[in-house]
Enzyme design. Structure first.
Site, PDB file in Angstrom:
ATOM      1  CG  ASN A 118       6.340   0.669   7.939  1.00  0.00           C
ATOM      2  OD1 ASN A 118       6.313  -0.382   7.315  1.00  0.00           O
ATOM      3  ND2 ASN A 118       6.048   1.822   7.380  1.00  0.00           N
ATOM      4  CG  ASP A 157      11.069   2.225   4.692  1.00  0.00           C
ATOM      5  OD1 ASP A 157      11.762   3.121   4.174  1.00  0.00           O
ATOM      6  OD2 ASP A 157       9.936   1.922   4.282  1.00  0.00           O
ATOM      7  CG  HIS A 200      12.954   6.460   4.689  1.00  0.00           C
ATOM      8  ND1 HIS A 200      11.710   6.181   4.164  1.00  0.00           N
ATOM      9  CD2 HIS A 200      13.058   7.810   4.709  1.00  0.00           C
ATOM     10  CE1 HIS A 200      11.089   7.327   3.884  1.00  0.00           C
ATOM     11  NE2 HIS A 200      11.879   8.333   4.215  1.00  0.00           N
ATOM     12  CG  HIS A 215      12.796   5.015  -0.695  1.00  0.00           C
ATOM     13  ND1 HIS A 215      13.467   5.887   0.116  1.00  0.00           N
ATOM     14  CD2 HIS A 215      11.955   4.326   0.113  1.00  0.00           C
ATOM     15  CE1 HIS A 215      13.046   5.747   1.358  1.00  0.00           C
ATOM     16  NE2 HIS A 215      12.121   4.794   1.385  1.00  0.00           N
ATOM     17  CG  ASN A 241       6.857  10.324   3.059  1.00  0.00           C
ATOM     18  OD1 ASN A 241       6.401  11.274   2.432  1.00  0.00           O
ATOM     19  ND2 ASN A 241       6.393   9.930   4.230  1.00  0.00           N
ATOM     20  CG  ASP A 273       8.538   2.597  -0.647  1.00  0.00           C
ATOM     21  OD1 ASP A 273       8.124   1.882   0.279  1.00  0.00           O
ATOM     22  OD2 ASP A 273       8.688   3.827  -0.534  1.00  0.00           O
ATOM     23  CG  HIS A 314      -1.518   4.218   2.299  1.00  0.00           C
ATOM     24  ND1 HIS A 314      -1.211   3.994   3.614  1.00  0.00           N
ATOM     25  CD2 HIS A 314      -0.366   4.656   1.716  1.00  0.00           C
ATOM     26  CE1 HIS A 314       0.061   4.297   3.827  1.00  0.00           C
ATOM     27  NE2 HIS A 314       0.605   4.687   2.690  1.00  0.00           N
ATOM     28  N   GLY A 325       2.691   7.118   0.061  1.00  0.00           N
ATOM     29  CA  GLY A 325       2.996   5.792  -0.478  1.00  0.00           C
ATOM     30  C   GLY A 325       2.126   5.437  -1.660  1.00  0.00           C
TER      31      GLY A 325
HETATM   32  O1  DOR Z   1       5.793   6.748   1.103  1.00  0.00           O
HETATM   33  C1  DOR Z   1       6.137   5.955   1.969  1.00  0.00           C
HETATM   34  N1  DOR Z   1       5.260   5.083   2.484  1.00  0.00           N
HETATM   35  N2  DOR Z   1       7.398   5.967   2.380  1.00  0.00           N
HETATM   36  C2  DOR Z   1       7.801   5.240   3.435  1.00  0.00           C
HETATM   37  O2  DOR Z   1       8.942   5.299   3.777  1.00  0.00           O
HETATM   38  C3  DOR Z   1       6.841   4.414   4.194  1.00  0.00           C
HETATM   39  C4  DOR Z   1       5.714   4.029   3.333  1.00  0.00           C
HETATM   40  C5  DOR Z   1       4.558   3.473   4.104  1.00  0.00           C
HETATM   41  O3  DOR Z   1       4.762   2.690   5.026  1.00  0.00           O
HETATM   42  O4  DOR Z   1       3.408   3.792   3.745  1.00  0.00           O
HETATM   43 ZN    ZN Z   2      10.958   4.402   3.023  1.00  0.00          ZN
END
Ligand code: DOR
Ligand code: ZN
Length: 424
Positions: free
Chosen positions: A94, A151, A178, A231, A277, A304, A308, A323
């Site tokens: 992603n 995902d 996911h 997860h 998530n 995971d 950020h 995340g």
């Molecule tokens: O909490 C999450 N962050 N879950 C995900 O599936 C993606 C991830 C992200 O890319 O930040």
């Molecule tokens: Zn995920």
């Protein structure tokens, strides 16, 4: 280069080895594992009192490149991996652009090459992770993708998911799934339950995850295909997997430290830092994750790792991204939460961080035996330390475990025979 790692407690979970041994590394391979290895020309590393294990494997990491370099780069993510004891990571697609072509797979591989960490970029299941049109699985596999996944953007369309599982089966390519029904979770930031009610916010219900787990288990069963649930976080979700496994369905699953350490209450204490998530759930779900790990329903431990920026995580809960980072705390969280607590043996914890994910994705990793790639982590399993995100090599400091006292500290990480991290 020859390295003789002497006197450590050597683990190879795939073979069950757990004994005081010496390990001889010759360049990219392990040349010997034994009690009496004498090589006068080798550089000696004293591992007395330490554990010597296969380099850790994380099959669920967000490295953010290309496109989100303010959050993380392949270089900083790999530095974090090395610091956490990981020598192999699977990078989630992603990115921007989404890793949905061989060109982008190769771009990530090129960025990773100088880091010394083995990075395996996963390809997207659907073009742009938009859930409408499948990518070219064969081309992604040929470029080196060990798996495909959307995902973060779960596939809603049942027909497309069925087609994806069919094609993946034909190619022997695992799908990393996911599971969350997107219409039910929208962009909400917390589990649906006591905490969402207290905050007056809409929540992500557990059933949104469970419905998609059930759907994809049923599709895998119907097609005789494989599916790997990412997860996993809910009691009923784990039960669905447990029952499917008992019927012989080729389903596997993973969880992360946050799902057996923390409940939804953490959101009241830490706000957006506890937003992830799927969301943190209830105490009963935490207990079910621990049971799922204890009885082997949960195959793999991942992070995971989802970095950020501080600015993004400072936003109010409904506007902040989901995340948490995980590479630099995972080993200690897993040792403290699962091994020191008496739930799993040291071999069981390390097996779920090494040979198990490597087997699922057919990676040349996760073993500590003669002839294996010389990827090794040396750690003190007991050493107490306190999490300090300001020491992280990751650009992301978004951990809900800041200030936590844990046990288990990485001393050295060796990848293909090269020391890629050394404490202090
Ligand atoms: O909490 C999450 N962050 N879950 C995900 O599936 C993606 C991830 C992200 O890319 O930040
Ligand atoms: Zn995920």
């Amino acid at each position: 280069m020859e390295l003789l790692i002497k006197g450590g407690r050597v683990l190879d979970p795939a073979s069950g080895l757990d004994a005081r041994m010496n390990v001889l590394v010759r360049d990219a391979k392990i040349a010997a594992v034994g009690k009496n290895i004498q090589v006068p020309t080798a550089t000696v590393l004293d591992a007395a009192g330490l554990v010597v294990a296969p380099g850790l494997v994380d099959m669920h990491v967000h490295l953010r490149e290309p496109g989100f370099e303010a959050k993380e780069t392949v270089a900083t993510g790999c530095a974090a991996a090395a610091r956490g004891g990981f020598t192999s990571v699977v990078a989630m697609p992603n990115t921007n652009p989404v890793t949905d072509t061989p060109e982008i797979i190769r771009l990530v591989q090129e960025k990773a090459a100088p880091t010394g960490v083995h990075v395996y970029p996963a390809g997207a299941v659907s073009v742009g992770e938009k859930g409408q049109q499948l990518t070219d699985f064969a081309a992604l596999k040929a470029a080196g993708a060990p798996a495909v996944t959307d995902d973060g953007n779960p596939i809603q369309n049942n027909a497309l998911m069925r087609q994806a599982l069919q094609q993946a089966k034909a190619l022997g390519l695992p799908i990393l799934d996911h599971c969350e029904d997107r219409d039910m979770v929208a962009n909400y930031g917390v589990n649906e339950g006591a905490v969402s009610r207290q905050l007056g916010l809409p929540g992500r219900p557990a059933v949104a995850e469970e419905l998609q787990i059930m759907r994809d288990v049923m599709l895998a069963e119907e097609l005789g295909a494989r599916v790997h649930i990412c997860h996993i976080s809910t009691a009923r979700g784990i039960d669905i997997v447990r029952q499917a496994k008992a019927r012989g369905v080729a389903v596997t699953c993973e969880t992360c430290p946050q799902y057996f350490w923390l409940t939804e209450d953490e959101v009241l204490r830490q706000g957006a830092l506890a937003r992830v998530n799927p969301p943190l759930r209830t105490a009963a779900d935490v207990e079910a994750v621990r049971q799922g790990l204890a009885d082997g329903t949960i195959d793999v431990l991942v992070t995971d790792h989802a970095p950020h920026t501080a600015e993004e995580k400072a936003r109010p809960l409904p506007d902040a991204p989901s995340g948490m980072v995980g590479l630099e705390t995972a080993l200690a969280l897993n040792l403290t939460g699962l091994y020191h607590s008496g739930l799993l043996s040291l071999l069981e914890v390390i097996g779920r961080m090494t040979c198990r994910p490597a087997e699922l994705l057919a990676l040349p990793a996760g073993r500590l035996c003669e002839g294996a790639r010389s990827d090794i982590v040396i750690f003190d399993p007991d050493k107490p330390w306190t999490v300090d995100c300001n020491q992280f090599a990751s650009k992301g400091h978004n951990t809900p475990f800041q200030g936590k006292n844990l046990r288990g500290k990485v001393k050295m990480t060796i990848s293909s025979g090269k020391i890629i991290y050394q404490e202090g």
